[in-house]
Design a protein around this motif. Structure first.
Motif, PDB file in Angstrom:
ATOM      1  N   TRP A   1      -4.467 -13.589  -5.700  1.00 56.69           N
ATOM      2  CA  TRP A   1      -4.203 -12.154  -5.878  1.00 56.69           C
ATOM      3  C   TRP A   1      -4.748 -11.777  -7.246  1.00 56.69           C
ATOM      4  CZ3 TRP A   1      -2.902  -8.731  -2.308  1.00 56.69           C
ATOM      5  CH2 TRP A   1      -2.375  -7.488  -2.662  1.00 56.69           C
ATOM      6  N   ALA A   2      -5.431 -10.678  -7.344  1.00 59.07           N
ATOM      7  CA  ALA A   2      -6.084 -10.303  -8.608  1.00 59.07           C
ATOM      8  C   ALA A   2      -5.490  -8.997  -9.148  1.00 59.07           C
ATOM      9  CB  ALA A   2      -7.573 -10.106  -8.359  1.00 59.07           C
TER      10      ALA A   2
ATOM     11  N   GLU B   1      -9.336   3.371  -5.698  1.00 57.72           N
ATOM     12  CA  GLU B   1      -9.519   2.583  -6.925  1.00 57.72           C
ATOM     13  C   GLU B   1     -11.012   2.283  -7.145  1.00 57.72           C
ATOM     14  OE1 GLU B   1      -6.872  -0.716  -6.135  1.00 57.72           O
ATOM     15  OE2 GLU B   1      -5.117   0.605  -6.190  1.00 57.72           O
TER      16      GLU B   1
ATOM     17  N   SER C   1       2.335  -4.881  -8.369  1.00 58.43           N
ATOM     18  CA  SER C   1       2.050  -5.934  -7.391  1.00 58.43           C
ATOM     19  C   SER C   1       3.310  -6.670  -6.942  1.00 58.43           C
ATOM     20  CB  SER C   1       1.095  -6.969  -7.995  1.00 58.43           C
ATOM     21  OG  SER C   1      -0.215  -6.504  -7.940  1.00 58.43           O
TER      22      SER C   1
ATOM     23  N   GLY D   1      -8.710  -0.144   2.679  1.00 58.29           N
ATOM     24  CA  GLY D   1      -7.385   0.502   2.583  1.00 58.29           C
ATOM     25  C   GLY D   1      -7.504   1.702   1.657  1.00 58.29           C
ATOM     26  N   TRP D   2      -6.595   2.650   1.771  1.00 58.94           N
ATOM     27  CA  TRP D   2      -6.760   3.891   1.010  1.00 58.94           C
ATOM     28  C   TRP D   2      -6.645   3.676  -0.501  1.00 58.94           C
ATOM     29  CZ3 TRP D   2      -9.409   7.925   1.261  1.00 58.94           C
ATOM     30  CH2 TRP D   2      -9.112   9.086   0.543  1.00 58.94           C
ATOM     31  N   ASN D   3      -5.690   2.817  -0.926  1.00 57.16           N
ATOM     32  CA  ASN D   3      -5.573   2.582  -2.370  1.00 57.16           C
ATOM     33  C   ASN D   3      -6.849   1.921  -2.897  1.00 57.16           C
ATOM     34  OD1 ASN D   3      -2.664   3.308  -3.101  1.00 57.16           O
ATOM     35  ND2 ASN D   3      -2.394   2.008  -1.319  1.00 57.16           N
ATOM     36  N   SER D   4      -7.327   0.938  -2.168  1.00 59.27           N
ATOM     37  CA  SER D   4      -8.548   0.244  -2.607  1.00 59.27           C
ATOM     38  C   SER D   4      -9.727   1.217  -2.644  1.00 59.27           C
ATOM     39  CB  SER D   4      -8.877  -0.922  -1.663  1.00 59.27           C
ATOM     40  OG  SER D   4      -7.842  -1.871  -1.727  1.00 59.27           O
TER      41      SER D   4
ATOM     42  N   GLY E   1       0.806  -1.224   0.000  1.00 61.67           N
ATOM     43  CA  GLY E   1       0.000   0.000   0.000  1.00 61.67           C
ATOM     44  C   GLY E   1       0.837   1.271   0.000  1.00 61.67           C
TER      45      GLY E   1
ATOM     46  N   GLN F   1      -6.313  -5.942  -9.359  1.00 60.79           N
ATOM     47  CA  GLN F   1      -7.492  -5.277  -8.754  1.00 60.79           C
ATOM     48  C   GLN F   1      -8.024  -4.089  -9.557  1.00 60.79           C
ATOM     49  OE1 GLN F   1      -8.090  -5.039  -4.486  1.00 60.79           O
ATOM     50  NE2 GLN F   1      -8.222  -2.829  -4.656  1.00 60.79           N
TER      51      GLN F   1
ATOM     52  N   SER G   1      -3.371  -6.215   1.293  1.00 63.30           N
ATOM     53  CA  SER G   1      -2.095  -6.936   1.335  1.00 63.30           C
ATOM     54  C   SER G   1      -1.624  -7.284   2.742  1.00 63.30           C
ATOM     55  CB  SER G   1      -1.023  -6.093   0.639  1.00 63.30           C
ATOM     56  OG  SER G   1      -0.837  -4.886   1.357  1.00 63.30           O
ATOM     57  N   ILE G   2      -2.270  -6.744   3.796  1.00 64.19           N
ATOM     58  CA  ILE G   2      -1.721  -6.990   5.134  1.00 64.19           C
ATOM     59  C   ILE G   2      -2.733  -7.478   6.173  1.00 64.19           C
ATOM     60  CG2 ILE G   2       0.351  -5.543   5.090  1.00 64.19           C
ATOM     61  CD1 ILE G   2      -1.233  -3.212   5.929  1.00 64.19           C
TER      62      ILE G   2
ATOM     63  N   HIS H   1     -11.532  -4.140   2.813  1.00 63.96           N
ATOM     64  CA  HIS H   1     -11.049  -3.727   4.144  1.00 63.96           C
ATOM     65  C   HIS H   1     -10.938  -2.204   4.208  1.00 63.96           C
ATOM     66  CE1 HIS H   1      -7.618  -3.249   1.634  1.00 63.96           C
ATOM     67  NE2 HIS H   1      -6.807  -2.954   2.602  1.00 63.96           N
TER      68      HIS H   1
ATOM     69  N   VAL I   1     -10.666 -12.760  -3.450  1.00 65.62           N
ATOM     70  CA  VAL I   1      -9.202 -12.879  -3.275  1.00 65.62           C
ATOM     71  C   VAL I   1      -8.951 -13.360  -1.852  1.00 65.62           C
ATOM     72  CG1 VAL I   1      -6.990 -11.655  -3.172  1.00 65.62           C
ATOM     73  CG2 VAL I   1      -8.708 -10.976  -4.860  1.00 65.62           C
TER      74      VAL I   1
ATOM     75  N   SER J   1     -11.833  -8.403  -1.368  1.00 66.71           N
ATOM     76  CA  SER J   1     -10.400  -8.437  -1.058  1.00 66.71           C
ATOM     77  C   SER J   1     -10.143  -7.636   0.208  1.00 66.71           C
ATOM     78  CB  SER J   1      -9.586  -7.843  -2.211  1.00 66.71           C
ATOM     79  OG  SER J   1      -8.323  -7.433  -1.723  1.00 66.71           O
TER      80      SER J   1
END
Ligand code: UDP
Length: 463
Positions: free
Chosen positions: A332-333, A358, A247, A352-355, A20, A335, A274-275, A350, A300, A271
């Motif tokens: 893992w996709a 996106e 990725s 996360g800021w990137n998700s 991230g 995304q 990553s953590i 979850h 995922v 998804s």
């Protein structure tokens, strides 16, 4: 562009080595590269980025000697300290070499770094090089860390349970229970130090933010007053940068061919990033929730993301038979491609800021199941400020999961969220077009970085 004859000015990037954080740093590199800067990425050996994805960048591995350190993100405080200690000398020597070679390789304009890699500040100060801090998460999140530090300074932690639902007077869009760390119990000093260190931009001359003014305006304004250096919100980076793969785990491209066979807006994509890690009970409840609601899903399950399991061996008996026709599970996709696919109608995330960025950029409404840290803050914004998501409680059970999926994918409330998400997508598109807030901010950033080269335009390095 370029102050040393024929050479582009160079920006050195130092990412913090988790997905991230690495992704936005590399995206920033691509953005600056497209605006005429050469890019060097100084990175730890741990979670090293793949140089073949970025042939135009120079990569410099820094020895991190992390063996023996706990590197899972949640327990990474030791690892952060080791990275900072072990990378310093090599980074210093490397920067000295680079300054000596400026005639050949272009003038070093500045170093952009993740504030968790604070050894950079020490080296830059010694060599009198300008630095710029990169914030890979929202401004609202950083402000929420300031709130925790202030509560601690005022001796108000632990806060009584009865106050957790109250709006925070200095950050009124959040309640005390939306802070990134629970404040109804003592917070260990090591964590408080971590918050302080992360929020500290040290001698940075500016802050670059992977956020957008329209999403984070109030917090950006407040933080501008606090930090007193120029702030450049130029996000969402992934829409400002050319497309490339960042990725750390191999993407399973079958997910796209599977999506190609599904009806428009029918699939819920799941998804947790990553953590984050869940327990077996949660995985089992998720599985039954998905099995019972009859909605196609792309799920995922990251290896080792279920505690005590390698992958999906603890899925309940009968689940596979019930969902074979309408479910796809991958490790893992890709995304961003998944979220842009017309078959995807919702994202269980979850947060996360990137998700979050996106999903909003594709107009996909969300179900939020935050685990910790900024995910909690992002969830509050997604559900109550931008109103493009609904929230699952912690440790969700199958009935609650079924209901959330049905609401998001089918009923009136879900349709209204989708409308708002699509409107948000359009507004985000405007912000990155010529004349939009992120576009303008990037223009200003380029000019700002160029001003360093003019100030230091000696053409050679005098150690
Ligand atoms: N991601 C991905 N494939 C997956 C899951 C996640 O490419 O199967 C990417 C996602 O697109 C995002 C990043 O991993 O860019 C996760 O970052 P985020 O800030 O959302 O969460 P974190 O992993 O830091 O908790």
């Amino acid at each position: 562009m370029g102050t040393i004859e024929g050479r582009k000015p160079r920006v050195v990037l130092v990412p913090f080595p988790y997905q991230g954080h690495i992704t936005p740093m590399l995206q920033l590199g691509a953005i600056l590269n497209s605006r005429g800067f050469s890019i060097t990425v100084a990175h730890t050996e741990f979670h090293s980025p793949n140089p073949s994805e970025h042939p135009e960048f120079i990569f410099l591995p820094l020895p991190d000697n992390l063996s023996g350190c706990e590197t899972s993100y949640i327990n990474s405080l030791n690892g952060i300290s080791a990275m900072n200690t072990n990378s310093l000398a090599r980074f210093h020597d490397f920067m000295v070499e680079m300054l000596e070679m400026q005639e050949q390789h272009g003038q070093v304009a500045c170093i952009v770094y993740d504030t968790l890699m604070h050894f950079v500040d020490e080296v830059a100060t010694r060599l009198e090089l300008p630095t710029v801090a990169l914030r890979p998460n929202s401004a609202a999140y950083l402000r929420s860390q300031h709130v925790i530090s202030q509560l601690q300074a005022d001796n108000l932690i632990p806060l009584p349970e009865s106050q957790l639902q109250d709006a925070i007077p200095t950050h009124h869009l959040l309640r005390f229970k939306d802070l990134p760390f629970p404040v109804n119990a003592e917070i260990p000093n090591i964590l408080l130090d971590f918050f302080t260190s992360y929020a500290n931009i040290r001698s940075s001359s500016a802050i670059i933010w992977n956020t957008v003014d329209m999403l984070d305006h109030e917090s950006l304004t407040k933080l501008q007053q606090h930090y007193k250096v120029p702030i450049f919100p130029i996000g969402p980076f992934h829409k400002m940068a050319p497309i490339f793969n960042t990725s750390l785990i191999t993407e399973d491209t079958n997910s796209i061919s599977w999506l190609d066979k599904q009806a428009p807006n029918s699939v819920i994509y799941i998804s947790i990033g990553s953590i984050a890690i869940m327990d077996k009970k949660e995985l089992i409840e998720m599985a039954w929730g998905l099995a019972n609601c009859n909605q196609p899903f792309l799920w995922v399950v990251r290896p080792s993301s279920v505690s005590g399991s390698e992958w999906i061996e603890c899925l309940p008996e009968g689940f596979e038979e019930m969902t074979r026709e309408r479910g796809c599970i991958v490790k893992w996709a890709p995304q961003k491609k998944v979220l842009a696919h017309p078959a995807v109608g919702g994202f269980w995330s979850h947060s996360g800021w990137n998700s979050t960025l996106e999903s909003m950029c594709e107009g996909v409404p969300m179900i939020c199941r935050p685990y910790f840290s900024d995910q909690v803050v992002n969830t509050r914004y997604l559900t109550h400020v931008w109103k493009v998501a609904l929230q699952l409680e912690n440790n969700p059970e199958r009935r609650g999961i079924e209901k959330a999926i049905r609401t998001l994918m089918g009923d009136k409330e879900g349709k209204e969220m989708r409308q708002r998400a699509l409107k948000m997508k359009q507004e985000l598109e405007l912000s990155i077009r010529r004349g939009g807030s992120s576009w303008n901010s990037l223009e200003n950033l380029v000019e700002f970085i160029m001003s360093f080269t003019q100030q230091n335009d000696k053409g050679h390095y005098d150690p």
